[in-house]
Design a protein around this motif. Structure first.
Motif, mmCIF file in Angstrom:
data_model
loop_
_atom_site.group_PDB
_atom_site.id
_atom_site.type_symbol
_atom_site.label_atom_id
_atom_site.label_comp_id
_atom_site.label_asym_id
_atom_site.label_seq_id
_atom_site.Cartn_x
_atom_site.Cartn_y
_atom_site.Cartn_z
ATOM 1 N N LEU A 1 78.471 -40.966 37.699
ATOM 2 C CA LEU A 1 78.574 -39.895 36.706
ATOM 3 C C LEU A 1 78.509 -38.585 37.489
ATOM 4 C CD1 LEU A 1 78.605 -39.331 33.650
ATOM 5 C CD2 LEU A 1 76.132 -39.264 33.724
ATOM 6 N N ASN A 2 79.625 -37.880 37.535
ATOM 7 C CA ASN A 2 79.711 -36.722 38.424
ATOM 8 C C ASN A 2 79.781 -35.400 37.698
ATOM 9 O OD1 ASN A 2 80.474 -37.768 41.384
ATOM 10 N ND2 ASN A 2 81.240 -39.147 39.806
ATOM 11 N N PRO A 3 78.956 -34.424 38.129
ATOM 12 C CA PRO A 3 79.140 -33.069 37.610
ATOM 13 C C PRO A 3 80.469 -32.521 38.133
ATOM 14 C CG PRO A 3 77.537 -33.069 39.394
ATOM 15 C CD PRO A 3 77.919 -34.505 39.149
ATOM 16 N N ILE A 4 80.980 -31.517 37.425
ATOM 17 C CA ILE A 4 82.275 -30.962 37.819
ATOM 18 C C ILE A 4 82.134 -30.058 39.032
ATOM 19 C CG2 ILE A 4 84.192 -29.497 37.074
ATOM 20 C CD1 ILE A 4 83.838 -32.101 35.465
ATOM 21 N N ASN A 5 82.852 -30.352 40.083
ATOM 22 C CA ASN A 5 83.018 -29.418 41.201
ATOM 23 C C ASN A 5 84.317 -29.807 41.909
ATOM 24 O OD1 ASN A 5 82.405 -31.567 43.051
ATOM 25 N ND2 ASN A 5 80.244 -31.259 42.533
#
Ligand code: TXA
Ligand code: MG
Length: 341
Positions: free
Chosen positions: A6-10
């Motif tokens: 689950l990745n934060p946006i960057n």
């Protein structure tokens, strides 16, 4: 078991998602409507992974997502002027246009149909992923087939943990119901699924529009739907949902009279109404704000599941504007069970 990230946006996460997609993988990405389960729309093996992960019937076609209007002519043929008018007015945004399919789109994307649904999403992350990958993305809603569509990354994780490589967490979806699906094949443009772009808005650009009767009425047993998605039970929480169409006082009276003998009874109502009921309740938006209802609906249906609700009495939304989309989803969650009170 696969580990689902689950990745934060960057920038790095977007680049990695694009890489996964180019390599034939499947990833969940945010859009302004709901999260999508994406794969390379030009790669039939990648697309078949979507069907498998979702448990999606193979006769239900996928929407192709693009990130520039001029990609339209790469994936559709014989594009009418009306499509460009709509694109100008509503793209990027929650409108899917059905057009004649180009042979470059594999047959499993369109489930063997000669038409293809094309959409240019407005979500900046969806656009960034499509642009970084440089390919169109086939993407249905990122839920297990039949369950409520995902409007938060946590919903996607709930349904697909261990089953897909990657989820990009773009926060809550701003529209909350899926795109409007519009057919341009008939004499009059026809809404097959109502969504964030309303029939009223489409009529203001094209002059005329119809809404397919299956949007608000169950299909007759042997009828062939204009859109295969119409024939499947959708958006359904585990509970038996019943829409009660009437004033708030009548609704409260009905619920409080029926609740005592009803095991696992719960209410789906609007904000500010909860204290009226003697049973647990979940709210979705306010009575006068269809857009707020659209944003909350699927999350509220998932909450009712968490509460283990068995029978849910639901307030009936407006049937115009974005309200038509809310009404359509709730009707389908209710298996078309609506009681006039
Ligand atoms: O907002 C949306 O459209 C989201 C996000 C991820 O973009 N996607 C989405 O896809 O809702 P899905 O697969 O959950 O719903 C697509 C609907 C289905 O009911 C399908 O039957 C219909 O669109 N559809 C797709 N292509 C079609 C076609 N060529 N002809 C008729 N109906 C089509
Ligand atoms: Mg769906």
């Amino acid at each position: 078991m696969l580990k689902t990230d689950l990745n934060p946006i960057n920038t790095a996460a977007v680049a990695r998602t694009a890489e996964i997609l180019r390599a034939g993988g499947v990833a969940a990405i945010p859009t302004e409507t709901v999260y999508g389960l994406a794969a390379n729309a030009l790669d039939s093996a990648a697309v078949s992974k979507i069907f498998k992960a979702k448990g999606r019937p193979e006769d239900n076609p996928l929407i192709v997502h693009i990130a520039q209007i001029d990609w339209l002519s790469r994936y559709a043929l014989d594009i009418p002027e009306s499509a460009y008018k709509l694109a100008e007015a509503f793209w990027p945004g929650p409108l899917t246009i059905l057009l004649k399919k180009s042979p470059v789109i594999p047959r499993n994307v369109t489930a063997g149909m000669d038409s293809v649904g094309i959409r240019f999403p407005s979500h900046p992350v969806a656009q960034a992923v499509i642009k970084a990958a440089g390919i169109p993305l086939a993407a249905p809603s990122a839920n297990i087939s039949g369950s409520p569509s995902p409007t938060k990354a946590a919903h996607v994780l709930h349904d697909f943990d261990g089953k897909i490589d990657m989820i990009l967490d773009g926060g809550d979806c701003s529209v909350g119901v899926e795109s409007t699906v519009l057919s341009l094949f008939g004499k009059v443009p026809c809404v097959l699924r109502p969504g964030g772009v309303t029939p009223e808005q489409i009529a203001s650009v094209l002059g005329d529009v119809e809404v397919d009767p299956a949007v608000t009425h169950p299909l007759a047993g042997d009828a062939k739907p204009a859109s295969p998605g119409m024939k499947y039970k959708h958006y359904a929480p585990k509970a038996n949902v019943i829409i009660l169409n009437g004033s708030l006082p009548d609704f409260a009276a009905y619920v409080n009279a029926h609740a005592p003998g009803t095991e696992g009874c719960a209410v789906l109502c609007y904000e500010g109404e909860q204290e009226l009921f003697r049973v647990p309740s979940v709210c979705y938006g306010t009575e006068k704000d269809s857009s707020a209802q659209a944003r909350d609906l699927f999350d509220s249906l998932r909450m009712l599941d968490k509460m283990n609700a068995k029978v849910v009495y639901a307030r009936c939304p407006e049937k115009s504007g974005v309200g038509l989309a809310v009404y359509n989803r709730l009707l389908r969650a209710a298996g078309f069970e609506e009681i006039k009170i």
